[in-house]
Write a protein that holds these residues in place. Structure first.
Motif, short mmCIF file in Angstrom:
data_model
loop_
_atom_site.label_atom_id
_atom_site.label_comp_id
_atom_site.label_asym_id
_atom_site.label_seq_id
_atom_site.Cartn_x
_atom_site.Cartn_y
_atom_site.Cartn_z
N ASN A 219 0.84 -1.19 0.00
CA ASN A 219 0.00 0.00 0.00
C ASN A 219 0.88 1.25 0.00
OD1 ASN A 219 -2.63 1.25 0.14
ND2 ASN A 219 -2.06 1.89 2.19
N GLY A 220 2.03 1.16 0.69
CA GLY A 220 3.11 2.11 0.52
C GLY A 220 4.15 1.44 -0.37
N ALA A 221 4.81 2.20 -1.21
CA ALA A 221 5.73 1.58 -2.16
C ALA A 221 6.98 2.43 -2.35
CB ALA A 221 5.03 1.39 -3.52
N SER A 222 8.11 1.75 -2.47
CA SER A 222 9.36 2.45 -2.74
C SER A 222 10.37 1.46 -3.29
CB SER A 222 9.91 3.13 -1.48
OG SER A 222 10.30 2.15 -0.51
N LEU A 223 11.47 1.99 -3.78
CA LEU A 223 12.60 1.20 -4.25
C LEU A 223 13.85 1.65 -3.52
CD1 LEU A 223 12.07 1.42 -8.13
CD2 LEU A 223 11.61 -0.57 -6.71
N CYS A 224 14.78 0.73 -3.35
CA CYS A 224 16.04 1.06 -2.69
C CYS A 224 17.19 0.38 -3.42
CB CYS A 224 16.01 0.61 -1.23
SG CYS A 224 17.48 1.06 -0.27
N ALA A 225 18.27 1.12 -3.61
CA ALA A 225 19.51 0.58 -4.18
C ALA A 225 20.45 0.23 -3.04
CB ALA A 225 20.15 1.62 -5.11
N ILE A 226 20.94 -1.02 -3.02
CA ILE A 226 21.75 -1.51 -1.91
C ILE A 226 23.03 -2.14 -2.45
CG2 ILE A 226 21.83 -3.15 0.01
CD1 ILE A 226 18.78 -2.95 0.17
N GLN A 227 24.13 -1.83 -1.82
CA GLN A 227 25.40 -2.48 -2.12
C GLN A 227 26.19 -2.65 -0.83
OE1 GLN A 227 28.03 -0.47 -4.93
NE2 GLN A 227 28.91 -2.43 -5.56
N ALA A 228 26.77 -3.83 -0.65
CA ALA A 228 27.53 -4.16 0.56
C ALA A 228 26.70 -3.91 1.83
CB ALA A 228 28.83 -3.36 0.60
N GLY A 229 25.41 -4.20 1.75
CA GLY A 229 24.55 -4.06 2.92
C GLY A 229 24.18 -2.63 3.25
N GLN A 230 24.53 -1.68 2.39
CA GLN A 230 24.28 -0.27 2.66
C GLN A 230 23.30 0.31 1.64
OE1 GLN A 230 25.69 1.59 5.25
NE2 GLN A 230 26.59 -0.31 6.00
N SER A 231 22.41 1.18 2.11
CA SER A 231 21.52 1.90 1.22
C SER A 231 22.32 2.96 0.46
CB SER A 231 20.40 2.58 2.02
OG SER A 231 19.62 3.43 1.20
N VAL A 232 22.24 2.91 -0.85
CA VAL A 232 22.95 3.87 -1.70
C VAL A 232 22.01 5.01 -2.13
CG1 VAL A 232 24.15 4.16 -3.91
CG2 VAL A 232 24.56 2.10 -2.52
N ALA A 233 20.77 4.67 -2.42
CA ALA A 233 19.77 5.66 -2.82
C ALA A 233 18.39 5.02 -2.67
CB ALA A 233 19.99 6.12 -4.25
N SER A 234 17.37 5.86 -2.50
CA SER A 234 16.00 5.35 -2.38
C SER A 234 15.05 6.34 -3.03
CB SER A 234 15.63 5.13 -0.92
OG SER A 234 15.76 6.33 -0.18
N THR A 235 13.83 5.89 -3.31
CA THR A 235 12.89 6.75 -4.02
C THR A 235 12.14 7.68 -3.09
OG1 THR A 235 11.21 4.99 -3.90
CG2 THR A 235 12.56 5.10 -5.89
N MET A 236 11.98 7.33 -1.81
CA MET A 236 11.31 8.22 -0.87
C MET A 236 12.27 9.27 -0.33
SD MET A 236 8.68 5.82 1.32
CE MET A 236 7.07 5.42 0.64
#
Length: 399
Positions: A219-236
């Motif tokens: 119902n809430g939606a987003s995407l997240c870019a992850i590398q080496a267990g770390q968030s690199v960027a997200s849509t929210m």
């Protein structure tokens, strides 16, 4: 056995889970929680404040009558739950209660103990997450009144994103505003944290430096870019309103349009808030429902267009986050739509064929874990998320 109670409060629901502590644990990986934590039960109050209020419980060794389903708000649901837990003698060995809190602002970059000071800091963030923050705080306050000596721990949806590079967190506003907290926070962090910790045990020969995109579609939606267990960027971003269209939320929208609605259409800030948070997204586009299941069953053209727009926006954001990562090795679908809506996954993967993504249609229809074709350059996966497990693991680490 000592127990940890986990609470995940939504706008009209209160999810709860009880975990038994089997062994001491000084680290946080969810994949090792089977050795340290034993799920005892899970349940949920749904439809709070409506005539459709219901309660269910699963996972108990023996059948028990669930709490009464007359709860009219989150406080009442919490009181009902505590009474029921006491009747089942499940409060006796309770050592901590962990809460999902959507917004931690600039103050909280990791799970933390709750007291009067921290609760006040979290209350001040309500305007940034009006659909979530008040409901996260309601059970906390009930517990402070009913069980004042109980240790309460807040686990934040924003914490996973706090180590993103500065350029990913900034808006192009005067820099002094960044220092005042006007920045991109990102959300759904507990879900992304769970998926990130699970990847090595789910994906064969998973490389820690793999470039992973996770699509949390509910119902809430987003995407997240992850590398080496770390968030690199997200849509929210600053709030949980930005990014993808959602059930009733608009997602990204031109700030100039908001100004126009206020200056030229005579709408108030409250009017615009209601429009963007409660009347837009899949509901607004379709004019039918905010529920993807209903839209996929519908033969109405507006339902089809709402689904098409939803998948188009996901595909565009995948392109953006792939650029932020410098490529993509794996795409993971999770949450309600991501885990169950095969037609949505099919559309998204087809529209990402330029990345070398290929779908295995039969695996996708069966909601299998790996749904990419053998010749796909990108692994495509369906992994159920478990925010409650992350909260329990973080509470155990603090304990």
């Amino acid at each position: 056995m000592a127990n940890i109670l986990v609470l995940n409060s939504g706008s009209s629901s209160l999810k709860f889970a009880l975990f038994g502590v089997k062994a001491a644990c000084t680290e946080k990986p969810v994949v090792s929680q089977a050795q340290a934590l034993s799920p005892q039960l899970r349940g949920q109050f749904s439809g709070l404040g409506t005539e459709r209020c219901a309660v269910f419980i699963e996972g108990m060794a023996q059948a028990h009558t669930p709490p009464p389903a007359e709860a009219h708000d989150h406080q009442a649901a919490m009181i009902s739950l505590l009474t029921w837990l006491e009747q089942q003698s499940l409060l006796d060995n309770l050592v901590a209660v962990g809460h999902r809190v959507v917004h931690g602002g600039t103050h909280f970059k990791q799970s933390t103990d709750l007291d009067e000071r921290t609760v006040k800091l979290l209350e001040a963030l309500t305007s940034l997450a009006p659909l979530h923050q008040p409901y996260s705080l309601a059970p906390i306050k009930v517990l402070q009144a009913r069980l004042p000596a109980m240790r309460q721990i807040a686990c934040f949806d924003t914490a996973f994103h706090t180590h993103q590079p500065l350029e990913a967190r900034q808006f192009a506003l005067p820099y002094a505003m960044y220092d005042r907290g006007f920045q991109r926070y990102g959300f759904h962090g507990l879900s992304y944290d769970f998926i990130s910790r699970c990847l090595p045990s789910v994906i064969p020969d998973f490389e820690p430096e793999s470039k992973v995109l996770v699509a949390h579609l509910g119902n809430g939606a987003s995407l997240c870019a992850i590398q080496a267990g770390q968030s690199v960027a997200s849509t929210m971003g600053f709030t949980a309103l930005e990014g993808l269209p959602m059930g009733t939320r608009s997602g990204a929208i031109d700030a100039g349009l908001v100004l126009h609605l206020i200056a030229q259409e005579g709408m108030t800030a409250d009017d615009v808030s209601t429009l963007l948070y409660k009347e837009s997204g899949l509901l607004g586009l379709s004019g039918i429902s905010s529920d993807m299941r209903t839209l996929l069953r519908s033969d109405k053209s507006r339902a089809e267009q709402a689904v098409a727009h939803y998948c188009y926006r996901i595909t565009r954001e995948i392109g953006s986050l792939s650029a932020a990562l410098g490529g993509v090795d794996h795409l993971v679908f999770t949450a309600g739509i991501g885990e169950h809506a095969a037609p949505v996954r099919e559309r998204v993967v087809a529209q990402c064929s330029w990345l070398g993504m290929r779908l295995d249609p039969s695996a996708n229809q069966a909601n299998q874990t790996c749904i990419s074709a053998p010749d796909s350059n990108v692994g495509v996966w369906v992994i159920p998320t478990d925010e409650e497990a992350v909260i329990a693991a973080d509470c155990l680490a603090l304990l």
